[in-house]
Design an enzyme around this catalytic site. Structure first.
Site, PDB file in Angstrom:
ATOM      1  N   CYS A 145       0.737  14.422  10.166  1.00  0.00           N
ATOM      2  CA  CYS A 145      -0.718  14.291  10.415  1.00  0.00           C
ATOM      3  C   CYS A 145      -1.391  15.405  11.078  1.00  0.00           C
ATOM      4  CB  CYS A 145      -0.935  12.981  11.168  1.00  0.00           C
ATOM      5  SG  CYS A 145      -0.421  11.547  10.101  1.00  0.00           S
TER       6      CYS A 145
HETATM    7  N1  LIG Z   1       2.969   8.808   9.015  1.00  0.00           N
HETATM    8  C1  LIG Z   1       1.972   8.671   9.799  1.00  0.00           C
HETATM    9  O1  LIG Z   1       2.222   8.692  11.189  1.00  0.00           O
HETATM   10  C2  LIG Z   1       0.446   8.573   9.322  1.00  0.00           C
HETATM   11  C3  LIG Z   1      -0.380   7.919  10.248  1.00  0.00           C
HETATM   12  C4  LIG Z   1      -1.740   7.733   9.857  1.00  0.00           C
HETATM   13  C5  LIG Z   1      -2.163   8.051   8.676  1.00  0.00           C
HETATM   14  N2  LIG Z   1      -1.326   8.733   7.784  1.00  0.00           N
HETATM   15  C6  LIG Z   1      -1.721   9.130   6.401  1.00  0.00           C
HETATM   16  O2  LIG Z   1      -1.375   8.269   5.574  1.00  0.00           O
HETATM   17  C7  LIG Z   1      -0.943   8.685   4.126  1.00  0.00           C
HETATM   18  C8  LIG Z   1       0.475   8.234   3.944  1.00  0.00           C
HETATM   19  O3  LIG Z   1       1.287   8.908   4.524  1.00  0.00           O
HETATM   20  P1  LIG Z   1       2.586   8.384   5.170  1.00  0.00           P
HETATM   21  O4  LIG Z   1       3.281   8.794   6.156  1.00  0.00           O
HETATM   22  O5  LIG Z   1       2.851   6.869   4.724  1.00  0.00           O
HETATM   23  O6  LIG Z   1       3.526   9.015   3.651  1.00  0.00           O
HETATM   24  P2  LIG Z   1       5.142   8.861   3.266  1.00  0.00           P
HETATM   25  O7  LIG Z   1       5.575  10.290   2.579  1.00  0.00           O
HETATM   26  O8  LIG Z   1       5.783   8.285   4.153  1.00  0.00           O
HETATM   27  O9  LIG Z   1       4.867   7.651   1.918  1.00  0.00           O
HETATM   28  C9  LIG Z   1       4.094   8.024   1.054  1.00  0.00           C
HETATM   29  C10 LIG Z   1       4.604   7.074  -0.041  1.00  0.00           C
HETATM   30  O10 LIG Z   1       3.756   7.180  -1.261  1.00  0.00           O
HETATM   31  C11 LIG Z   1       4.460   7.212  -2.399  1.00  0.00           C
HETATM   32  N3  LIG Z   1       3.582   7.838  -3.657  1.00  0.00           N
HETATM   33  C12 LIG Z   1       3.095   8.859  -3.971  1.00  0.00           C
HETATM   34  N4  LIG Z   1       2.486   9.223  -5.041  1.00  0.00           N
HETATM   35  C13 LIG Z   1       2.170   7.514  -5.288  1.00  0.00           C
HETATM   36  C14 LIG Z   1       1.380   7.097  -6.121  1.00  0.00           C
HETATM   37  N5  LIG Z   1       0.611   7.566  -7.112  1.00  0.00           N
HETATM   38  N6  LIG Z   1       1.242   5.557  -6.256  1.00  0.00           N
HETATM   39  C15 LIG Z   1       2.297   4.957  -5.396  1.00  0.00           C
HETATM   40  N7  LIG Z   1       2.958   5.462  -4.663  1.00  0.00           N
HETATM   41  C16 LIG Z   1       3.035   6.941  -4.663  1.00  0.00           C
HETATM   42  C17 LIG Z   1       5.737   8.261  -2.493  1.00  0.00           C
HETATM   43  O11 LIG Z   1       6.832   7.906  -3.075  1.00  0.00           O
HETATM   44  C18 LIG Z   1       6.043   7.443  -0.784  1.00  0.00           C
HETATM   45  O12 LIG Z   1       6.910   6.623  -0.905  1.00  0.00           O
HETATM   46  C19 LIG Z   1      -1.224  10.149   4.510  1.00  0.00           C
HETATM   47  O13 LIG Z   1      -2.502  10.562   4.089  1.00  0.00           O
HETATM   48  C20 LIG Z   1      -0.889  10.310   5.937  1.00  0.00           C
HETATM   49  O14 LIG Z   1      -1.903  11.709   6.369  1.00  0.00           O
HETATM   50  C21 LIG Z   1       0.158   8.954   8.237  1.00  0.00           C
END
Ligand SMILES: NC(=O)c1ccc[n+]([C@@H]2O[C@H](COP(=O)([O-])OP(=O)(O)OC[C@H]3O[C@@H](n4cnc5c(N)ncnc54)[C@H](O)[C@@H]3O)[C@@H](O)[C@H]2O)c1
Length: 434
Positions: free
Chosen positions: A272
């Site tokens: 992030c």
């Molecule tokens: N990790 C953090 O601490 C955090 C905190 C706040 C916000 N975010 C935001 O949240 C979002 C997700 O981040 P994350 O860390 O959970 O990502 P991540 O990589 O841990 O998980 C994302 C998941 O989405 C899946 N995916 C991809 N394309 C897909 C689709 N079309 N349909 C269904 N599943 C799909 C992937 O296979 C994966 O399992 C990002 O925008 C990130 O910036 C992350």
């Protein structure tokens, strides 16, 4: 006939079920939180391995244990079949938002998820985007894809943005007790999203529209990014002046107003903070506005891994040891303490730099068994022998489950980029701050 009054009625009666698209650090805790609140949830992911693991009751996310999954098993299912989305009422999109070449927003995951939703869209759906993204994404990217199904916003479905603020590894603040900002693609969508989150989040803060909610998330993370850069710059100043930057910040933080502590480190990691400011920068450029603070912060934060390597090299040199051939043990490679996530971790760059200078690098990290570098590294256990054999121990991430007393006692030279020892009241003449 519009289905919106029925959507609103069902949401207010708490008569709705959910699906979460994307089961990573954000989506999986959301599944568990909703299920704990009594909501029937399907977790959907395009990665069949992730789905199979979850179906077997095994979590891959730090903040969700296998016991958590077992606790909510009666109200959760996991699937890689988009057909499952049709019977769900509220669809949450929690997919990655990385950077593309040139540090531009990469919308491919959001677009793909929106197309999957569009393929299953029916009158009565509410769609909520949680991924971090630039202002305008919900209305300019997601809404047109959903409407390509022939269904219309505010007539057949509702659409909102509600940024996830989860902080992996933070035991005090979880999805349920972090206040939630919601902004809709329409006024009815804002109200509907607020009703949805009030069912499982303690405090909801509705804003004027989706753009406001989208920008609020980027501002939060840009604020951290810029202030960490300030702390990093001040750490070099403090070193030159001959004072301990952590003592300085601790002293300044005793002021009960107008100051918030941020700390220096070996660089900024994670999925992030190092990425999100570029989403804001990109959106600002489209309007012709500048983002000089973001650029400056990028310059300062990006050079930190090199600053650390220079510090290690100097410290070895002062002891008559060349970096070429020196045994460097890196302690902690995750991007933050007590999580196994090493995405964008500064440790990767520090290790690459050290290896390019000929150092023999190994690492210790109880949460990261393997680092897939060009030549993959396997984690070593932290033993007195390993500590004693190191020319230098380099602390890059201070997980709680490490024996810092032993590091200070048995290490010939320790460079502590996180003040891991100082914060634990451990002092030793062999410990240097960067
Ligand atoms: N990790 C953090 O601490 C955090 C905190 C706040 C916000 N975010 C935001 O949240 C979002 C997700 O981040 P994350 O860390 O959970 O990502 P991540 O990589 O841990 O998980 C994302 C998941 O989405 C899946 N995916 C991809 N394309 C897909 C689709 N079309 N349909 C269904 N599943 C799909 C992937 O296979 C994966 O399992 C990002 O925008 C990130 O910036 C992350």
């Amino acid at each position: 006939m519009s289905t919106v009054p029925k959507i609103v009625e069902d949401l207010e009666a708490w008569s709705w079920n959910a699906a979460v698209l994307g089961l990573g650090y954000v989506g999986l805790p959301l599944v568990v939180t909703m299920a704990r609140a009594g909501i029937d949830v399907t977790g959907f992911d395009v990665d069949p391995e992730t789905v199979a693991r979850l179906q077997a009751g095994r979590s891959h996310v730090d903040d969700v244990s296998d016991a958590d999954l077992a606790e909510v098993a009666a109200r959760t299912t996991f699937s890689a079949d988009p057909d499952e989305l049709k019977d769900r009422d509220v669809l949450f999109i929690c997919v990655p938002t990385p950077l593309a070449v040139g540090k531009q927003p990469d919308m491919t995951y959001i677009e793909q998820a929106a197309r999957i939703v569009a393929g299953s869209l029916r009158p009565g759906h509410t769609v909520i985007l949680e991924s971090t993204t630039y202002p305008g994404t919900t209305q300019d990217v997601v809404q047109p894809i959903l409407e390509s199904s022939g269904l219309r916003l505010d007539e057949h479905f509702l659409l909102a943005y509600a940024p996830e603020r989860v902080d992996p590894g933070n035991a005090s603040f979880r999805t349920a007790n972090i206040p939630r900002v919601v902004g809709g693609a329409s006024t009815t969508s804002t109200e509907a999203a607020a009703t949805i989150y009030r069912r499982f989040v303690q405090k909801v803060h509705p804003v004027a529209d989706a753009r406001t909610a989208e920008m609020s998330k980027l501002v939060e993370n840009t604020f951290r990014w810029v202030n960490i850069a300030l702390a990093n710059e001040l750490s070099s100043v403090a070193r030159a002046i001959g004072v301990n930057i952590w003592d300085v910040i601790e002293a300044a933080a005793t002021k009960p107003f107008g100051f918030m502590p941020f700390y220096p480190g070996p660089g900024v990691g994670g999925h992030c903070i190092p990425l999100d400011p570029f989403y804001l920068q990109w959106a600002a450029r489209l309007t012709g506005e500048g983002t000089r603070f973001i650029e400056l912060a990028e310059m300062v934060n990006a050079r930190m891994p090199q600053v650390v390597v220079t510090r290690v090299t100097q410290a070895l040199n002062e002891r008559g040891v060349a970096v070429r051939g020196a045994r460097v043990v890196v302690v902690g490679v995750s991007y933050k303490p007590n999580v196994r996530d090493y995405r964008e971790s500064p440790a990767l760059e520090v290790i690459r730099h050290l290896q390019s200078w000929g150092a023999i690098v190994s690492y210790v990290d109880p949460l990261v068994p393997e680092l897939p570098l060009e030549s993959p590294l396997i984690a070593h256990p932290l033993t007195p022998e390993l500590v004693a054999s190191a020319d230098v121990l380099l602390i890059l991430c201070d997980h709680d489950a490490l024996d810092y007393e032993m590091i200070a006692r048995d290490g010939r030279l320790v460079v502590d980029t996180r003040n891991a020892l100082g914060r634990r009241g451990i002092t030793s003449p062999n410990v240097l701050l960067p």
